[in-house]
Design a protein around this motif. Structure first.
Motif, PDB file in Angstrom:
ATOM      1  N   ASN A  14     -17.409-141.376 -27.751  1.00  0.00           N
ATOM      2  CA  ASN A  14     -17.411-141.078 -29.176  1.00  0.00           C
ATOM      3  C   ASN A  14     -18.276-139.831 -29.366  1.00  0.00           C
ATOM      4  O   ASN A  14     -19.460-139.837 -29.038  1.00  0.00           O
ATOM      5  CB  ASN A  14     -17.996-142.292 -29.921  1.00  0.00           C
ATOM      6  CG  ASN A  14     -18.145-142.045 -31.410  1.00  0.00           C
ATOM      7  OD1 ASN A  14     -18.822-141.113 -31.821  1.00  0.00           O
ATOM      8  ND2 ASN A  14     -17.525-142.897 -32.202  1.00  0.00           N
ATOM      9  N   ASP A  15     -17.684-138.758 -29.861  1.00  0.00           N
ATOM     10  CA  ASP A  15     -18.388-137.470 -29.897  1.00  0.00           C
ATOM     11  C   ASP A  15     -19.675-137.500 -30.719  1.00  0.00           C
ATOM     12  O   ASP A  15     -20.672-136.905 -30.331  1.00  0.00           O
ATOM     13  CB  ASP A  15     -17.454-136.372 -30.433  1.00  0.00           C
ATOM     14  CG  ASP A  15     -16.374-136.029 -29.399  1.00  0.00           C
ATOM     15  OD1 ASP A  15     -16.554-136.438 -28.219  1.00  0.00           O
ATOM     16  OD2 ASP A  15     -15.389-135.375 -29.764  1.00  0.00           O
ATOM     17  N   ALA A  16     -19.619-138.210 -31.854  1.00  0.00           N
ATOM     18  CA  ALA A  16     -20.820-138.239 -32.706  1.00  0.00           C
ATOM     19  C   ALA A  16     -21.966-138.920 -31.969  1.00  0.00           C
ATOM     20  O   ALA A  16     -23.110-138.469 -32.004  1.00  0.00           O
ATOM     21  CB  ALA A  16     -20.511-138.967 -34.013  1.00  0.00           C
ATOM     22  N   LEU A  66     -22.371-139.154 -28.708  1.00  0.00           N
ATOM     23  CA  LEU A  66     -22.804-138.293 -27.605  1.00  0.00           C
ATOM     24  C   LEU A  66     -23.779-137.231 -28.103  1.00  0.00           C
ATOM     25  O   LEU A  66     -24.792-136.955 -27.490  1.00  0.00           O
ATOM     26  CB  LEU A  66     -21.583-137.616 -26.958  1.00  0.00           C
ATOM     27  CG  LEU A  66     -20.734-138.546 -26.085  1.00  0.00           C
ATOM     28  CD1 LEU A  66     -19.398-137.881 -25.738  1.00  0.00           C
ATOM     29  CD2 LEU A  66     -21.477-138.912 -24.809  1.00  0.00           C
ATOM     30  N   LYS A  67     -23.441-136.674 -29.248  1.00  0.00           N
ATOM     31  CA  LYS A  67     -24.261-135.621 -29.817  1.00  0.00           C
ATOM     32  C   LYS A  67     -25.651-136.149 -30.185  1.00  0.00           C
ATOM     33  O   LYS A  67     -26.662-135.498 -29.955  1.00  0.00           O
ATOM     34  CB  LYS A  67     -23.559-135.059 -31.050  1.00  0.00           C
ATOM     35  CG  LYS A  67     -23.885-133.610 -31.281  1.00  0.00           C
ATOM     36  CD  LYS A  67     -22.904-132.997 -32.258  1.00  0.00           C
ATOM     37  CE  LYS A  67     -23.481-131.661 -32.723  1.00  0.00           C
ATOM     38  NZ  LYS A  67     -22.688-131.088 -33.795  1.00  0.00           N
ATOM     39  N   ARG A  82     -26.225-135.426 -25.388  1.00  0.00           N
ATOM     40  CA  ARG A  82     -25.325-135.131 -24.265  1.00  0.00           C
ATOM     41  C   ARG A  82     -24.558-133.852 -24.583  1.00  0.00           C
ATOM     42  O   ARG A  82     -24.258-133.560 -25.742  1.00  0.00           O
ATOM     43  CB  ARG A  82     -24.331-136.281 -24.047  1.00  0.00           C
ATOM     44  CG  ARG A  82     -24.959-137.616 -23.709  1.00  0.00           C
ATOM     45  CD  ARG A  82     -25.637-137.648 -22.372  1.00  0.00           C
ATOM     46  NE  ARG A  82     -24.700-137.524 -21.256  1.00  0.00           N
ATOM     47  CZ  ARG A  82     -25.048-137.670 -19.980  1.00  0.00           C
ATOM     48  NH1 ARG A  82     -26.311-137.929 -19.666  1.00  0.00           N
ATOM     49  NH2 ARG A  82     -24.154-137.541 -19.025  1.00  0.00           N
ATOM     50  N   HIS A 129     -21.474-132.973 -23.324  1.00  0.00           N
ATOM     51  CA  HIS A 129     -20.013-133.022 -23.214  1.00  0.00           C
ATOM     52  C   HIS A 129     -19.383-133.814 -24.360  1.00  0.00           C
ATOM     53  O   HIS A 129     -20.063-134.542 -25.061  1.00  0.00           O
ATOM     54  CB  HIS A 129     -19.605-133.636 -21.867  1.00  0.00           C
ATOM     55  CG  HIS A 129     -20.076-135.055 -21.712  1.00  0.00           C
ATOM     56  ND1 HIS A 129     -19.371-136.118 -22.194  1.00  0.00           N
ATOM     57  CD2 HIS A 129     -21.201-135.568 -21.154  1.00  0.00           C
ATOM     58  CE1 HIS A 129     -20.024-137.246 -21.924  1.00  0.00           C
ATOM     59  NE2 HIS A 129     -21.144-136.932 -21.305  1.00  0.00           N
ATOM     60  N   THR A 130     -18.057-133.649 -24.505  1.00  0.00           N
ATOM     61  CA  THR A 130     -17.320-134.424 -25.503  1.00  0.00           C
ATOM     62  C   THR A 130     -16.563-135.546 -24.785  1.00  0.00           C
ATOM     63  O   THR A 130     -16.480-135.567 -23.554  1.00  0.00           O
ATOM     64  CB  THR A 130     -16.266-133.543 -26.216  1.00  0.00           C
ATOM     65  OG1 THR A 130     -15.334-133.086 -25.220  1.00  0.00           O
ATOM     66  CG2 THR A 130     -16.929-132.360 -26.908  1.00  0.00           C
ATOM     67  N   ALA A 131     -16.003-136.458 -25.574  1.00  0.00           N
ATOM     68  CA  ALA A 131     -15.228-137.565 -25.019  1.00  0.00           C
ATOM     69  C   ALA A 131     -14.025-137.003 -24.242  1.00  0.00           C
ATOM     70  O   ALA A 131     -13.703-137.459 -23.145  1.00  0.00           O
ATOM     71  CB  ALA A 131     -14.749-138.475 -26.152  1.00  0.00           C
ATOM     72  N   GLN A 132     -13.403-135.982 -24.850  1.00  0.00           N
ATOM     73  CA  GLN A 132     -12.232-135.381 -24.237  1.00  0.00           C
ATOM     74  C   GLN A 132     -12.554-134.818 -22.857  1.00  0.00           C
ATOM     75  O   GLN A 132     -11.849-135.039 -21.889  1.00  0.00           O
ATOM     76  CB  GLN A 132     -11.711-134.255 -25.166  1.00  0.00           C
ATOM     77  CG  GLN A 132     -10.235-133.992 -25.032  1.00  0.00           C
ATOM     78  CD  GLN A 132      -9.441-135.312 -25.068  1.00  0.00           C
ATOM     79  OE1 GLN A 132      -9.547-136.087 -26.014  1.00  0.00           O
ATOM     80  NE2 GLN A 132      -8.666-135.587 -24.019  1.00  0.00           N
ATOM     81  N   GLU A 133     -13.687-134.125 -22.782  1.00  0.00           N
ATOM     82  CA  GLU A 133     -14.109-133.533 -21.502  1.00  0.00           C
ATOM     83  C   GLU A 133     -14.394-134.614 -20.464  1.00  0.00           C
ATOM     84  O   GLU A 133     -14.096-134.446 -19.277  1.00  0.00           O
ATOM     85  CB  GLU A 133     -15.369-132.677 -21.702  1.00  0.00           C
ATOM     86  CG  GLU A 133     -15.061-131.321 -22.330  1.00  0.00           C
ATOM     87  CD  GLU A 133     -16.317-130.591 -22.799  1.00  0.00           C
ATOM     88  OE1 GLU A 133     -16.309-129.357 -22.773  1.00  0.00           O
ATOM     89  OE2 GLU A 133     -17.301-131.259 -23.202  1.00  0.00           O
ATOM     90  N   THR A 176     -14.803-147.164 -26.930  1.00  0.00           N
ATOM     91  CA  THR A 176     -15.300-146.529 -25.707  1.00  0.00           C
ATOM     92  C   THR A 176     -14.864-147.331 -24.481  1.00  0.00           C
ATOM     93  O   THR A 176     -14.358-146.783 -23.501  1.00  0.00           O
ATOM     94  CB  THR A 176     -16.833-146.397 -25.764  1.00  0.00           C
ATOM     95  OG1 THR A 176     -17.166-145.403 -26.723  1.00  0.00           O
ATOM     96  CG2 THR A 176     -17.417-145.993 -24.418  1.00  0.00           C
TER      97      THR A 176
END
Lengths: 378, 598
Positions: A130-132, A134-135, A139, A141-145, A180
């Motif tokens: 989840n990008d939010a 991770l930020k 972290r 990276h993003t979820a996509q990465e 996730t």
């Protein structure tokens, strides 16, 4: 007959470099020091050379590159270290060679280079998809990465890929965590490590939590995430083999099992720890100190302490500890040691003793309250 | 030395008025100790005394002073505690003296304990020399303090000595005043020995060391002495004086203060207050002794580890050697196992003993909330003293209960009279009278239940008067009260050590506060814990400690085994401080919860 605990069963190499320190991290890792990487690799080689003869090494001893972010190390430097391990007869026919990697630090070329070097297992620090979230924990990276990194590792021919996930993150909900988990299971990994977030003293996250600028999910919600992890992963064929580790058949981390079985290992690099069964050696933690050749710290492990450590490590595994082996190794009968606590812990549904009284293990409930049992041994 | 050159005196004061600093200066100015040997609060030998800046034990020191009249005098100074709990120490010290310095802070004026101590000194017919200290402070008002001393205490203060013990001003004047105004000791060196034991200390090598004031005769090494109360006979092995360390001398003559040892193994054979005489040529009658100090506050002391029970008993016995006012007897609690019910002079005394047990004897203790001693009159006509709430009889067999009341003296600025009265009223106090100390301060007398004083009266008095009020009290007798026993149930099981006796009117409120407090103190455990307060069978309050959700180290790999082990060890250590009561683990604070409610 040589017992397993008389031979080195695992080799650990610490790579302390990071692009950026995560907000929750209190490990021996450092950002902004990548200029030291080559010098560091040479120093690790020197350490390997000088210590190779310390103890007999089991031919199938596992190798593990941990960090920090080992995937930041240029393959050339990694190659130097591996060559040195081979040269020094520490790398014979390893049962497993793992490298920790962060999504966003690797590409197909680098993955192929790893393969050529003999690395056969990759463990990604994914933490969340989840990008939010991770930020919020710092972290990069993003979820996509993360998903892309896993896919390219598979494409590069890695049959054994693992991902680390965390629950109890700031702003995380049961629903977002379930997402996730779902994505992680579908990503093609064969192994997952799922950790509850621990707020370590002195980290920026600890400060943010104590001043109220960051809110964490409450205990009930964290418990639900924990329960959900077990339910969901077991259902999808990931067997729980340790408190926080889940694997499809044959995907277990052999290297980590060495630790949990309290077997000897050697560690190289800053902050790396070695254990020969009697003594624990920990190298200087700061990169500069390590490069300078600062003396390691040594700790003698008395039999009683060794027994305690063997018990609380062994009980982390779902298959628990082999009591005969413990008795042979430490001369202590764990059931006698526990005395009345043994029966009462079994009665409370925390511990399980198999019919022949050969193996002691935690029940599923016991895993949730593992510290209650671990404390009995220390 | 001729008796006419001897002066025996004490220093009495309210806490914090500079008594120990004045003693330091006297010792320093006369060169009794060199600058190198000198330290702050030099007479306070316990670590605790220094840390807290208080005097607990009376201490003696011999000072040699070259007076302005050209003669050299031997001054025996006995420093005394200022806190109400230790009044008995003061009274013992005073019996060994002919004079007392009454130290009053020039900016604070006289306080409740100043009065209590000065009355003690007057009872002993001592010459009182007012010393107005801290005259260097900006708020100092010497005239006002002199007037206070004359008006309230009724002694002439026109010749009060003005000092600043901090800066050293007036110290010489104090010494001169002692020489001129304190009478030399009476007594006759040729009469049979008569010496008053005013303190004692246990020394593992010497046995009991007796602190004495020789009234008549002489005590010397090698002589055979008799303790008049016990009749026991001993041979004196050592005689000495305080400088302030113990220094041996050949003999102590009438009028002198010092110590002796006589290989006395059991402190009970050499009681404080007893009279020492010559066994071969005994005195006809003993000196008047002291009233025995009576414990006012009781609590249970239990070892956190049951196996420490014997160690706790040994430690209590050792402390009792130096502190006759400490009483204890074995008791058993269903919740806490084997321990002791201990009696103390007050809360500070209790605190001090507990801290010394933990520190000097390395014990981990569970203390139950302190309580007073109740007189229970049963319906069958019998009377029982109850010093443990859990032993309070069933209400159906109680005819009436009486509890100890004290006469409290409160001195406070007049603007706070309303606050003091409101608080005292709430605490079931009965107003007695009020007088003006000076134009801005009043002295109020209340009759109050001792149980309210040990509960939170003093803290609340301080906070409602911004720290300006001072309090002193003395036991006044027993009075009937409408009391009830509140029991606490954890997981449905009563925990005897948590029972409390409270006034029936406030039982409901106190019960509710207590369960709320307990809920916040009891750590979450693997199961839910109901916490209930009940009077008899009637539950008056209930709270729940929710279950812990999980407790397990998320990870442990090769590099952090030592750290994780230490973490587990630390947690285990923390658990040792907990007491397993049935299936519930209780922290030490839970047993004191009743005192810590706001």
């Amino acid at each position: 007959m040589t017992e397993k605990w008389q031979q080195i069963q695992g080799i650990y190499v610490h790579i302390p470099f990071c692009m950026q320190k995560c907000l929750y991290c209190d490990f021996a890792s450092f950002a902004g020091k990548s200029g030291l990487m080559h010098q560091y690799a040479l120093k690790v080689c020197e350490e390997i050379r000088s210590r190779a003869a310390e103890m007999k090494v089991e031919g199938r001893a596992t190798v593990y590159f941990g960090g920090g972010t080992p995937s930041l190390l240029p393959p050339g430097d990694l190659k130097l270290i591996i060559a040195e391990l081979r040269q020094s007869k520490l790398w014979l026919e390893p049962a497993e060679v793992t490298l920790e990697a962060n999504p966003g630090t690797i590409d197909a070329n680098r993955l192929s280079a790893y393969r050529r070097l003999g690395i056969d297992r990759i463990s990604f620090g994914v933490q969340s998809l989840n990008d939010a979230e991770l930020k919020r924990i710092g972290r990069l990276h993003t979820a996509q990465e993360a998903l892309a990194a896993i896919a390219s590792a598979r494409e590069a021919g890695f049959a054994r890929v693992s991902a680390d996930l965390m629950y109890g993150l700031p702003g995380q909900t049961l629903t977002s965590f379930e997402q996730t988990l779902k994505f992680a299971i579908a990503s093609g990994v064969g192994h997952l490590s799922v950790y509850g977030l621990t707020i370590e003293e002195g980290t920026p996250l600890a400060a943010a939590v104590s001043d109220g600028s960051i809110l964490l999910p409450d205990e009930e919600e964290c418990e639900a995430m924990y329960d959900q992890t077990i339910r969901c992963l077991e259902q999808k064929g990931f067997r729980r083999y340790e408190i926080s580790n889940f694997a499809q058949s044959g995907q277990e981390s052999l290297h980590n099992i060495v630790y949990w079985n309290y077997l000897p290992y050697m560690g190289f690099g800053s902050a790396a720890c070695s254990f020969d069964g009697q003594r624990r050696r920990t190298n200087a933690e700061a990169i500069e100190d390590y490069l300078k050749g600062s003396a390691p710290s040594l700790e003698e492990i008395a039999t009683r302490t060794g027994f305690a450590e063997a018990m609380f490590l062994g009980l982390r595994k779902t298959d628990g500890v082999d009591l005969m082996e413990i008795k042979r190794r430490f001369g202590i009968d764990a059931c006698e040691f526990l005395a009345a606590e043994s029966a009462s812990s079994i009665k409370k549904g925390l511990l399980r003793l198999d019919g022949k009284k050969r193996r002691l293990s935690l029940t599923e409930h016991g895993m949730k309250f593992g510290n209650e049992i671990f404390r009995l041994f220390v | 030395m001729s008796q006419k050159f001897i002066r025996n005196f004490s220093i009495i004061a309210h806490i914090d008025h500079g008594k120990s600093t004045l003693a330091d200066r006297l010792i320093e100015t006369t060169g009794t100790l060199s600058k190198r040997e000198m330290e702050e609060q030099v007479l306070d030998q316990l670590d605790l005394e220094r840390e807290r800046g208080i005097t607990i034990k009376a201490q003696a020191v011999r000072i040699s002073y070259n007076a302005k009249d050209g003669s050299t005098y031997m001054l025996n100074l006995i420093d005394t505690p200022g806190h109400v709990d230790f009044t008995y120490e003061v009274s013992r010290a005073l019996a060994a003296c002919e004079g007392a310095l009454l130290v009053v802070d020039a900016s604070q004026g006289i306080e409740a304990q100043t009065l209590a101590n000065v009355y003690l000194a007057l009872e002993h017919d001592l010459e009182i020399i007012p010393v107005i200290n801290k005259i260097d402070l900006p708020g100092a008002d010497v005239e006002k303090v002199i007037k206070e001393i004359e008006d309230v205490i009724g002694i002439d203060a026109s010749e009060a000595v003005l000092t600043s013990a901090k800066t050293g001003v007036g110290i010489e004047d104090v010494l001169e005043a002692v020489v001129k105004r304190v009478p030399p000791p009476g007594g006759n060196a040729d009469k049979p020995l008569k010496a008053l034991v005013f303190d004692s200390k246990f020394d593992p090598y010497k046995g009991v060391v007796l602190y004495v004031r020789v009234m008549d005769g002489r005590i010397r090494k090698g002589m055979s002495i008799k303790m008049m109360a016990t009749g026991k006979v001993f041979e004196v092995t050592e005689v000495g004086v305080f400088k302030p360390d113990l220094v041996n001398v050949e003999s102590l003559d009438s009028g002198q203060v010092g110590f002796f040892a006589a290989a006395i193994k059991n402190v009970k054979d050499a009681r404080v207050g007893d009279t020492v005489t010559d066994s071969k040529n005994p005195a006809d009658a003993p000196l008047p002794g002291y009233r025995k100090a009576t414990p006012m506050v009781y609590c249970g002391l239990y070892p956190a580890e049951n196996s420490d029970y014997d160690n706790l008993r040994d430690a209590l016995e050792k402390l009792q050697l130096n502190d006759a006012s400490l009483v204890f007897e074995p008791e058993t609690s269903l919740a806490l196992g084997f321990g002791f019910r201990c009696g103390f002079l007050g809360l500070l005394h209790m605190d001090v003993i507990k801290e010394r047990l933990e520190r000097e004897y390395n014990l981990t203790l569970i203390t139950t909330a302190p309580n007073v001693i109740y007189q229970v009159f049963r319906t069958d006509g019998s009377v029982e003293m109850v010093d443990n709430p859990s032993l309070f009889p069933d209400p159906t067999v109680i005819e009436r209960v009486e509890e100890p009341f004290v006469r409290a003296t409160i001195i406070a600025p007049k603007d706070y009279v309303g606050a003091v009265m409101e608080l005292s009223q709430e605490k079931r106090g009965e107003y007695e009278n009020m007088t003006f100390v000076d134009e801005s301060r009043v002295m109020i007398h209340y009759s109050l239940p001792l149980s309210e004083i040990i509960y939170d009266y003093f803290d609340r008095l301080k906070s409602s008067t911004r720290g300006y009020a001072s309090l002193d009290y003395e036991l006044h007798g027993y009075r009937p009260s409408n009391l009830a026993k509140v029991d606490i149930l954890l997981n449905g099981e009563p925990v005897d050590a948590l029972s409390a006796i409270v006034h029936r009117d406030s039982a409901q409120r106190r019960g509710r506060q207590l369960v709320e407090k307990l809920r916040s103190l009891i750590p979450r455990q693997m199961f839910e814990i109901p916490v209930q307060a009940a009077i008899g069978n009637k539950v008056i309050a209930r709270e729940t400690v929710r279950a812990m959700r999980k407790d397990v180290l998320a990870k442990c790999y090769g590099g952090d085994i030592s750290r994780k082990r230490k973490l587990l060890e630390k947690q285990k250590e923390g658990k040792k401080r907990m007491k397993q009561v049935g299936s519930v683990e209780l922290p030490q604070e839970a047993f004191m919860a009743i005192l810590k409610m706001d």
